[in-house]
Design an enzyme around this catalytic site. Sequence first.
Site, PDB file in Angstrom:
ATOM      1  N   HIS A  90       2.527 -20.472  -6.121  1.00  0.00           N
ATOM      2  CA  HIS A  90       2.210 -21.807  -6.643  1.00  0.00           C
ATOM      3  C   HIS A  90       2.034 -21.710  -8.145  1.00  0.00           C
ATOM      4  O   HIS A  90       1.554 -20.693  -8.665  1.00  0.00           O
ATOM      5  CB  HIS A  90       1.003 -22.441  -5.947  1.00  0.00           C
ATOM      6  CG  HIS A  90      -0.317 -21.774  -6.150  1.00  0.00           C
ATOM      7  ND1 HIS A  90      -1.101 -22.007  -7.263  1.00  0.00           N
ATOM      8  CD2 HIS A  90      -1.022 -20.902  -5.388  1.00  0.00           C
ATOM      9  CE1 HIS A  90      -2.220 -21.302  -7.176  1.00  0.00           C
ATOM     10  NE2 HIS A  90      -2.196 -20.620  -6.042  1.00  0.00           N
ATOM     11  N   ASP A  92       0.569 -24.300 -10.073  1.00  0.00           N
ATOM     12  CA  ASP A  92      -0.571 -25.037 -10.590  1.00  0.00           C
ATOM     13  C   ASP A  92      -1.787 -24.116 -10.597  1.00  0.00           C
ATOM     14  O   ASP A  92      -1.788 -23.053  -9.960  1.00  0.00           O
ATOM     15  CB  ASP A  92      -0.847 -26.293  -9.770  1.00  0.00           C
ATOM     16  CG  ASP A  92      -1.317 -25.972  -8.355  1.00  0.00           C
ATOM     17  OD1 ASP A  92      -0.704 -25.105  -7.703  1.00  0.00           O
ATOM     18  OD2 ASP A  92      -2.317 -26.573  -7.899  1.00  0.00           O
ATOM     19  N   ASP A 123      -4.237 -16.071 -10.142  1.00  0.00           N
ATOM     20  CA  ASP A 123      -4.023 -17.110  -9.127  1.00  0.00           C
ATOM     21  C   ASP A 123      -3.340 -18.317  -9.752  1.00  0.00           C
ATOM     22  O   ASP A 123      -4.006 -19.213 -10.258  1.00  0.00           O
ATOM     23  CB  ASP A 123      -5.385 -17.502  -8.546  1.00  0.00           C
ATOM     24  CG  ASP A 123      -5.306 -18.541  -7.455  1.00  0.00           C
ATOM     25  OD1 ASP A 123      -4.234 -18.679  -6.855  1.00  0.00           O
ATOM     26  OD2 ASP A 123      -6.327 -19.210  -7.212  1.00  0.00           O
ATOM     27  N   GLU A 154      -1.064 -26.730  -5.050  1.00  0.00           N
ATOM     28  CA  GLU A 154      -1.832 -25.965  -4.061  1.00  0.00           C
ATOM     29  C   GLU A 154      -3.332 -26.072  -4.309  1.00  0.00           C
ATOM     30  O   GLU A 154      -4.118 -26.230  -3.371  1.00  0.00           O
ATOM     31  CB  GLU A 154      -1.391 -24.499  -4.092  1.00  0.00           C
ATOM     32  CG  GLU A 154      -1.896 -23.666  -2.926  1.00  0.00           C
ATOM     33  CD  GLU A 154      -3.281 -23.066  -3.133  1.00  0.00           C
ATOM     34  OE1 GLU A 154      -3.911 -22.638  -2.152  1.00  0.00           O
ATOM     35  OE2 GLU A 154      -3.737 -23.017  -4.304  1.00  0.00           O
ATOM     36  N   GLU A 155      -3.746 -25.991  -5.560  1.00  0.00           N
ATOM     37  CA  GLU A 155      -5.174 -25.980  -5.868  1.00  0.00           C
ATOM     38  C   GLU A 155      -5.832 -27.331  -5.587  1.00  0.00           C
ATOM     39  O   GLU A 155      -7.033 -27.397  -5.322  1.00  0.00           O
ATOM     40  CB  GLU A 155      -5.414 -25.573  -7.321  1.00  0.00           C
ATOM     41  CG  GLU A 155      -4.908 -24.181  -7.692  1.00  0.00           C
ATOM     42  CD  GLU A 155      -5.670 -23.051  -7.012  1.00  0.00           C
ATOM     43  OE1 GLU A 155      -6.483 -23.317  -6.098  1.00  0.00           O
ATOM     44  OE2 GLU A 155      -5.439 -21.889  -7.373  1.00  0.00           O
ATOM     45  N   HIS A 420     -10.620 -18.926  -9.363  1.00  0.00           N
ATOM     46  CA  HIS A 420     -11.342 -20.211  -9.256  1.00  0.00           C
ATOM     47  C   HIS A 420     -12.627 -20.226 -10.086  1.00  0.00           C
ATOM     48  O   HIS A 420     -13.324 -21.235 -10.091  1.00  0.00           O
ATOM     49  CB  HIS A 420     -11.680 -20.572  -7.800  1.00  0.00           C
ATOM     50  CG  HIS A 420     -10.498 -20.873  -6.960  1.00  0.00           C
ATOM     51  ND1 HIS A 420     -10.571 -21.650  -5.827  1.00  0.00           N
ATOM     52  CD2 HIS A 420      -9.191 -20.523  -7.063  1.00  0.00           C
ATOM     53  CE1 HIS A 420      -9.377 -21.748  -5.277  1.00  0.00           C
ATOM     54  NE2 HIS A 420      -8.527 -21.069  -6.006  1.00  0.00           N
TER      55      HIS A 420
END
Length: 452
Positions: A90, A92, A123, A154-155, A420
């Site tokens: 991903h 994003d 990530d 995705e996030e 994150h």
Amino acid sequence: MSTEALRDKIKALMPRAQRDLAQMVAFRSVHDAAQFPPAECAGMVEWLLTAFTDAGLQDVRGYDTPDGSVAVCGHAAGPPGAPTVLLYFHHDVQPPLDDAAWTTPVWELTEVNGRWYGRGAADCKGNIAMHLTALRALAGELPVTIKIVGEGSEEQGTGGLEAFVPQNAELLSADAILVCDAGNFAVGAPSLTTCLRGLANVVVTVETLSSPIHSGMFGGAAPDALAALIHMLATLRDERGNTTVRGLDANQTWTGAEYTVAQFRTDANVLDGVDVLGDGRVSDMVWARPTATVLGIDCPPVVGSSAAIQPRARARINLRVPPGMDPRTAQDLLIEHLEAVAPWNVRVDVEREADGAPFTGSLDGPAYDAMSEAMKAVYDRDVIQQGQGGSIPLCNVFQDTFPDAEILLIGVEEPLCLIHAPNESVAPSEIQDMALVEALFLQNYAARRRPS
């Protein structure tokens, strides 16, 4: 190509991988127009189209998905009769969360003590750098047909690619799918993530009064909505921290890798003297058992609060659901529990917010064997089977859409990456080693699937 020849090529490509990652991190590709301009995500997509085309793929294009994000797809043909491998990533990223908590610039790849820092460095842009490095190392000698799919939301969890995949099954069909949004148990510890917990979220609202009232005049007899909510939330765990939702089996055990308490304390940044929760082993608690977590509470903040009894309060609860447990049934039990433990006949409303099934990946087969062989060759140690407490709903979509495909979860996102969170980083050695793992896997898999 021999393992040593591939190792040398990938090592020589690492300066380019660092430049790639620096360029990707500079895009503030948060799929949320309220936080960052959509041009940032669009710029990231354009960069990917160029990068994967330069890496040898054909027809690399962006495809609009139902939530407004763009999926990046392309392909490169292997020899006749070769199997097809789909590479997922991903593009994003999470928002910075707290700019002041970062010790390096959020959107600038910065090396500190041998790690590369920046939002998305691990990530999942570190995994994109891994893919590009592996493909460049095999340039002109691809042993399999390659397809890519890069997700743009995705996030945010808005499901654009989850809707896109079944509608475009022919475009993405493959014999093996590498979901590269995971990582090793630790730096240098080769790992396959074999299961993911699902989720069952609810929002619970408690009401007791038609308006706030003075705590001095009415406190003691007046039903306090916040106090009622606190009582209800406290029943979700026992004194040891075990999840105690009525009717929910919370005693499962994990049969794969052991997660030591000492390692977990380090990985989770547990403060000195604070207990790790649960009666089970850490691996049981985070990979094999349900866990109820209060994600947020609506109530007055301390600053600005007054001497008033609250008439209304609500909380958002996240229930993680392990493999073997139905998320809808778990959600039903959570709702029944909250309604049953509510005190004082308060009014309770529980809203179903979201649910997602747990996932179990491939545990045998030619792709699993080829990946295990590749990891052992690179890291010189046996592969670890680990779980992941988080959820990737797309894995279930892949499984439903391509039931004959083997699905493997790998990547560069080991615990020190702090994905994150502020100060996200990646170990360059993991990009280098996992790029070699991926390249060797493609060779091994082609050999195992070659017609006799």
